[in-house]
Design a protein around this motif. Structure first.
Motif, PDB file in Angstrom:
ATOM      1  N   ILE A  61      -7.692   3.466   6.642  1.00  0.00           N
ATOM      2  CA  ILE A  61      -6.930   2.341   6.080  1.00  0.00           C
ATOM      3  C   ILE A  61      -5.477   2.349   6.579  1.00  0.00           C
ATOM      4  O   ILE A  61      -4.605   1.707   6.001  1.00  0.00           O
ATOM      5  CB  ILE A  61      -6.941   2.368   4.535  1.00  0.00           C
ATOM      6  N   GLY A  62      -5.220   3.061   7.661  1.00  0.00           N
ATOM      7  CA  GLY A  62      -3.865   3.139   8.192  1.00  0.00           C
ATOM      8  C   GLY A  62      -3.378   1.855   8.811  1.00  0.00           C
ATOM      9  O   GLY A  62      -2.175   1.622   8.910  1.00  0.00           O
ATOM     10  N   ALA A  63      -4.302   0.983   9.249  1.00  0.00           N
ATOM     11  CA  ALA A  63      -3.969  -0.336   9.806  1.00  0.00           C
ATOM     12  C   ALA A  63      -2.895  -0.237  10.891  1.00  0.00           C
ATOM     13  O   ALA A  63      -1.962  -1.019  10.932  1.00  0.00           O
ATOM     14  CB  ALA A  63      -3.524  -1.295   8.698  1.00  0.00           C
ATOM     15  N   HIS A  64      -3.051   0.762  11.776  1.00  0.00           N
ATOM     16  CA  HIS A  64      -2.147   0.921  12.927  1.00  0.00           C
ATOM     17  C   HIS A  64      -0.690   1.086  12.501  1.00  0.00           C
ATOM     18  O   HIS A  64       0.230   0.742  13.254  1.00  0.00           O
ATOM     19  CB  HIS A  64      -2.298  -0.254  13.891  1.00  0.00           C
ATOM     20  N   GLY A  65      -0.444   1.566  11.286  1.00  0.00           N
ATOM     21  CA  GLY A  65       0.924   1.785  10.817  1.00  0.00           C
ATOM     22  C   GLY A  65       1.601   0.554  10.260  1.00  0.00           C
ATOM     23  O   GLY A  65       2.827   0.521  10.147  1.00  0.00           O
ATOM     24  N   LEU A  66       0.833  -0.470   9.851  1.00  0.00           N
ATOM     25  CA  LEU A  66       1.409  -1.743   9.419  1.00  0.00           C
ATOM     26  C   LEU A  66       1.700  -1.822   7.920  1.00  0.00           C
ATOM     27  O   LEU A  66       2.027  -2.890   7.418  1.00  0.00           O
ATOM     28  CB  LEU A  66       0.484  -2.903   9.820  1.00  0.00           C
ATOM     29  N   TRP A  67       1.573  -0.723   7.193  1.00  0.00           N
ATOM     30  CA  TRP A  67       1.944  -0.757   5.791  1.00  0.00           C
ATOM     31  C   TRP A  67       2.512   0.609   5.396  1.00  0.00           C
ATOM     32  O   TRP A  67       2.345   1.580   6.120  1.00  0.00           O
ATOM     33  CB  TRP A  67       0.771  -1.129   4.883  1.00  0.00           C
ATOM     34  N   SER A  68       3.153   0.643   4.255  1.00  0.00           N
ATOM     35  CA  SER A  68       3.892   1.830   3.850  1.00  0.00           C
ATOM     36  C   SER A  68       3.656   2.156   2.386  1.00  0.00           C
ATOM     37  O   SER A  68       3.908   1.327   1.519  1.00  0.00           O
ATOM     38  CB  SER A  68       5.393   1.586   4.077  1.00  0.00           C
ATOM     39  N   ILE A  69       3.178   3.360   2.106  1.00  0.00           N
ATOM     40  CA  ILE A  69       3.057   3.784   0.708  1.00  0.00           C
ATOM     41  C   ILE A  69       4.440   4.045   0.122  1.00  0.00           C
ATOM     42  O   ILE A  69       4.653   3.902  -1.088  1.00  0.00           O
ATOM     43  CB  ILE A  69       2.159   5.037   0.590  1.00  0.00           C
ATOM     44  N   SER A  70       5.413   4.398   0.960  1.00  0.00           N
ATOM     45  CA  SER A  70       6.754   4.698   0.449  1.00  0.00           C
ATOM     46  C   SER A  70       7.381   3.491  -0.226  1.00  0.00           C
ATOM     47  O   SER A  70       8.062   3.622  -1.245  1.00  0.00           O
ATOM     48  CB  SER A  70       7.664   5.198   1.577  1.00  0.00           C
ATOM     49  N   ARG A  71       7.193   2.303   0.346  1.00  0.00           N
ATOM     50  CA  ARG A  71       7.758   1.103  -0.273  1.00  0.00           C
ATOM     51  C   ARG A  71       7.184   0.920  -1.679  1.00  0.00           C
ATOM     52  O   ARG A  71       7.901   0.593  -2.625  1.00  0.00           O
ATOM     53  CB  ARG A  71       7.473  -0.134   0.580  1.00  0.00           C
ATOM     54  N   GLY A  72       5.887   1.132  -1.824  1.00  0.00           N
ATOM     55  CA  GLY A  72       5.261   0.978  -3.130  1.00  0.00           C
ATOM     56  C   GLY A  72       5.704   2.042  -4.122  1.00  0.00           C
ATOM     57  O   GLY A  72       5.962   1.744  -5.290  1.00  0.00           O
ATOM     58  N   LEU A  73       5.811   3.293  -3.671  1.00  0.00           N
ATOM     59  CA  LEU A  73       6.233   4.360  -4.570  1.00  0.00           C
ATOM     60  C   LEU A  73       7.666   4.138  -5.039  1.00  0.00           C
ATOM     61  O   LEU A  73       8.009   4.466  -6.181  1.00  0.00           O
ATOM     62  CB  LEU A  73       6.116   5.714  -3.867  1.00  0.00           C
ATOM     63  N   ALA A  74       8.512   3.580  -4.164  1.00  0.00           N
ATOM     64  CA  ALA A  74       9.906   3.339  -4.533  1.00  0.00           C
ATOM     65  C   ALA A  74      10.058   2.168  -5.490  1.00  0.00           C
ATOM     66  O   ALA A  74      10.967   2.146  -6.321  1.00  0.00           O
ATOM     67  CB  ALA A  74      10.740   3.084  -3.277  1.00  0.00           C
ATOM     68  N   ARG A  75       9.162   1.180  -5.400  1.00  0.00           N
ATOM     69  CA  ARG A  75       9.292  -0.048  -6.185  1.00  0.00           C
ATOM     70  C   ARG A  75       8.391  -0.082  -7.413  1.00  0.00           C
ATOM     71  O   ARG A  75       8.668  -0.791  -8.377  1.00  0.00           O
ATOM     72  CB  ARG A  75       8.967  -1.264  -5.303  1.00  0.00           C
ATOM     73  N   GLY A  76       7.274   0.661  -7.371  1.00  0.00           N
ATOM     74  CA  GLY A  76       6.319   0.590  -8.463  1.00  0.00           C
ATOM     75  C   GLY A  76       5.602  -0.756  -8.487  1.00  0.00           C
ATOM     76  O   GLY A  76       5.550  -1.478  -7.492  1.00  0.00           O
ATOM     77  N   LEU A  77       5.076  -1.101  -9.645  1.00  0.00           N
ATOM     78  CA  LEU A  77       4.338  -2.359  -9.797  1.00  0.00           C
ATOM     79  C   LEU A  77       5.121  -3.373 -10.620  1.00  0.00           C
ATOM     80  O   LEU A  77       4.631  -4.466 -10.885  1.00  0.00           O
ATOM     81  CB  LEU A  77       2.982  -2.098 -10.466  1.00  0.00           C
ATOM     82  N   SER A  78       6.333  -3.002 -11.042  1.00  0.00           N
ATOM     83  CA  SER A  78       7.146  -3.887 -11.865  1.00  0.00           C
ATOM     84  C   SER A  78       8.344  -4.376 -11.066  1.00  0.00           C
ATOM     85  O   SER A  78       8.929  -3.625 -10.285  1.00  0.00           O
ATOM     86  CB  SER A  78       7.649  -3.158 -13.121  1.00  0.00           C
ATOM     87  N   ASP A  79       8.720  -5.629 -11.245  1.00  0.00           N
ATOM     88  CA  ASP A  79       9.937  -6.139 -10.629  1.00  0.00           C
ATOM     89  C   ASP A  79      11.129  -5.659 -11.437  1.00  0.00           C
ATOM     90  O   ASP A  79      11.134  -5.698 -12.662  1.00  0.00           O
ATOM     91  CB  ASP A  79       9.929  -7.674 -10.594  1.00  0.00           C
TER      92      ASP A  79
END
Length: 404
Positions: free
Chosen positions: A234-252
């Motif tokens: 599911i790496g999608a050639h490096g086109l997404w980042s788990i870090s962005r999600g971990l930093a932002r969470g699921l809440s605005d």
């Protein structure tokens, strides 16, 4: 102490989440030309680095990271942060390249993890390696596990294993999370996309629970998760980042930034009575963390899928050209050609724009000077690039507004 390390019988939202993450990971970037996807992955690495730094409490603007990849001034007040940022970008680029070549080592292997840590701190200043506090002071050795009583740590309420046991814990970690089992790794994850996706989530927590290095564990764990995503398909050639999600969470908003720590702490909890698994730690806490982690992954996959949709990106490029005071309207034809074909020869500019040769060369020069088109050689074919000053127009909401 780290069991349950994996979730053998996922229930609740986990089975559906695993299936959705697998499907989205396979689909992301499939419509893009491989060259365009490769160049997009380069800009995603800068984004990944920005958010990984943000988790550590450091603000390094995308533009600063981009400049630092070319040169870091000795007198820059953020020099140490930029050294770390450049190391992160280059390490992720290496992981992406090894994955595309089919040569990526097992992400749970102790040698791989120690190498990540060593290379992250390559070129680090003495100040970056100095560990002080709680009446102790020592210099960290890149690539070496914690050792000696002075390197025992306490993370909030969590007390990681003592330093002299770290090698045993990391060998056991490898036995439980190896993606490529051998005769000596009978407890490994083994093949199967669903198992690997779920193991990626639980390994992220258990690595940080062990806290094998004196410092830099969070960064190494996020790079490890990135490598595991590749190994899980599911790496999608490096086109997404788990870090962005971990930093932002699921809440605005600011509360989203606290989710990562909260869920990590819940998974630290010890077993609660007989219905909470059979290990030392809480199976329920690990399941809550894994569910949140995969929801974050799915959220990022969906966001990047929308952001990199071919037709949507083409419309943003058209708007960028229309609003740019220096670009001729015909410039859009060159950018869209690069988007769809991956690259084109410089001599094609006149045909693509429908302009006289000299005028077409001027349009092409404007785009290369702006950094939107570039090539690996002076006269080679040009491909689409994504400089930091175009992020707001081409990729809205990728960063907090203040960072663009």
């Amino acid at each position: 102490m780290i069991e349950p390390a994996r979730i053998d019988a996922p229930d609740g939202d986990l089975p559906d989440l695993i299936a959705e993450v697998a499907a989205k990971g396979e689909a992301l970037g499939q419509k893009l030309h491989p060259r365009t996807a490769e160049n997009l992955a380069g800009f995603v690495r800068i984004m990944n680095t920005y958010y990984s730094n943000l988790i550590e409490g450091h603000n390094t603007r995308p533009r600063d990271i981009e400049r630092a990849l070319a040169r870091i001034d000795e007198e820059d007040e953020k020099r140490d942060l930029l050294i770390e940022a450049v190391a992160h970008v280059r390490l992720q680029a290496r992981i992406d390249a090894l994955a595309s070549e089919g040569r990526l080592p097992d992400p749970a292997a102790p040698d791989f993890l120690r190498q990540l840590h060593h290379d992250f701190y390559e070129g680090a200043t003495k100040e970056m390696l100095a560990i002080t506090g709680r009446g102790r002071s020592f210099e960290m050795v890149p690539g070496e596990w914690r050792k000696g009583e002075e390197q025992d740590v306490e993370i909030g309420r969590h007390l990681p294993p003592p330093s002299d046991r770290v090698p045993d814990f990391m060998n056991y970690f490898y036995r439980r999370f190896a993606f490529e089992p051998t005769d000596n790794l009978l407890l490994a994850v083994g093949p199967g996309k669903g198992k690997r996706i779920l193991a990626m989530a639980t390994a992220h927590h258990r690595f940080n629970y062990i806290h094998p290095f004196p410092d830099g564990n969070g960064r190494v764990s996020r790079l490890m998760s990135h490598a595991m995503a590749h190994k899980a398909g599911i790496g999608a050639h490096g086109l997404w980042s788990i870090s962005r999600g971990l930093a932002r969470g699921l809440s605005d908003g600011p509360e989203g930034r606290l989710e990562y720590r909260q869920h990590m702490a819940w998974a630290d909890e010890q077993r609660q009575r007989d219905r909470d698994g059979r290990g030392n730690l809480s199976l329920k806490g690990l399941s809550v963390f894994a569910t949140w982690f995969l929801k974050v992954a799915l959220d990022q996959l969906e966001f990047m899928t929308q952001l990199f949709d071919l037709e949507t990106l083409a419309k943003r490029i058209e708007r960028l050209v229309a609003r740019h005071e220096k670009f001729a309207p015909e410039a859009v034809h060159l950018l869209l050609e690069a988007l769809r074909r991956g690259e084109f020869e410089r001599g094609e500019a006149a045909r693509l724009t429908g302009m006289p040769e000299r005028s077409a060369r001027r349009v092409l020069k404007d785009l290369t000077q702006a950094g939107l088109l570039a090539s690996s050689t002076e006269k080679g074919p040009v491909s689409l690039r994504f400089p930091s000053d175009t992020l707001e127009a081409l990729f809205p909401k990728l960063y907090p507004d203040a960072m663009v």
